[in-house]
Design a protein around this motif. Structure first.
Motif: not given
Length: 227
Positions: A75-77, A105-110, A125-129
């Motif tokens: 996660s990120k802020p 949602e609970n499996q994402l790597s931001w 800001y953050a992104y997840c591939e």
């Protein structure tokens, strides 16, 4: 994972989970395919050609029953704003994609994507591939993912050398290079090397889906650089 160990080495050394074993990931890719096949190119042959390339690459991933590498959720802020964007998305043009994403949602790597993120972006800001060289769904020639912005964010001017990019607006209002305001359901195309800056509205967070197409070596190390 051992330091320096490639994804191919990880796949060779472990029992492989495939796309067919993960229905929600498969449905998320179907939502991308549905959008890129049905959304208007606005009469632009260049944009339509990009949409076709994304769909062709995605079809190859699905047909190959691509491997899935488990990534540690991170996660990120700014992820504190994700529930709001998913609520907004479920009420708009991208409702199907928002619903599937909410189940993952609970499996994402931001992440940030920079060794040193600018202080102004640290909480905004953050992104997840979700598909690409960094997985979890493996692909060498296509990257799909999501980028999340807090309200009132300016993402500085930058470009992606050798990579063509499109954004799909899922929730929130935003603009690129102060040229127009884009709402959910919009697709924006940036050719390789195109300088662009993103700003988001003051009222709501903004969630964008994105697609990158380019040579495998560029996608493996995109090297995003601010201008």
């Amino acid at each position: 994972m051992e330091i320096g160990q490639s994804n191919h080495e990880r796949l060779a050394g472990a029992a492989v989970r495939r796309l067919s074993d993960a229905p929600d990931w498969h449905y998320l890719l179907q939502e991308f395919d549905t959008f890129y096949s049905s959304c208007s190119a606005g009469g632009s042959k260049v944009i339509r050609s990009h949409q076709d390339r994304v769909r062709e690459a995605l079809a190859g991933v699905i047909a190959a029953d691509a491997p899935i590498l488990e990534r540690e959720p991170a996660s990120k802020p700014v992820v504190a704003h994700l529930p709001r964007t998913l609520d907004l998305g479920r009420c708009g043009a991208m409702a199907g994609m928002s619903r599937v994403l909410s189940r993952l949602e609970n499996q994402l790597s931001w992440e940030y994507g920079y060794k040193q993120v600018p202080p102004s972006l640290e909480r905004n800001y953050a992104y997840c591939e979700i598909l690409g060289p960094q997985g979890p769904i493996q692909s060498d020639g296509l990257i799909l993912g999501f980028v999340l912005f807090a309200p009132g964010t300016t993402y500085p001017e930058h470009n992606h050398a050798g990579i063509e990019e499109s954004y799909v607006s899922m929730a929130g209002a935003w603009s690129e290079n102060d040229s127009a305001v884009y709402m959910p359901g919009s697709l924006i195309y940036n050719p390789p090397g195109y300088e662009h800056r993103i700003t988001t509205g003051e009222r709501d967070p903004c969630l964008l889906a994105y697609a990158w197409i380019g040579p495998a070596e560029r996608l493996a190390q995109p090297m995003m650089v601010f201008s």
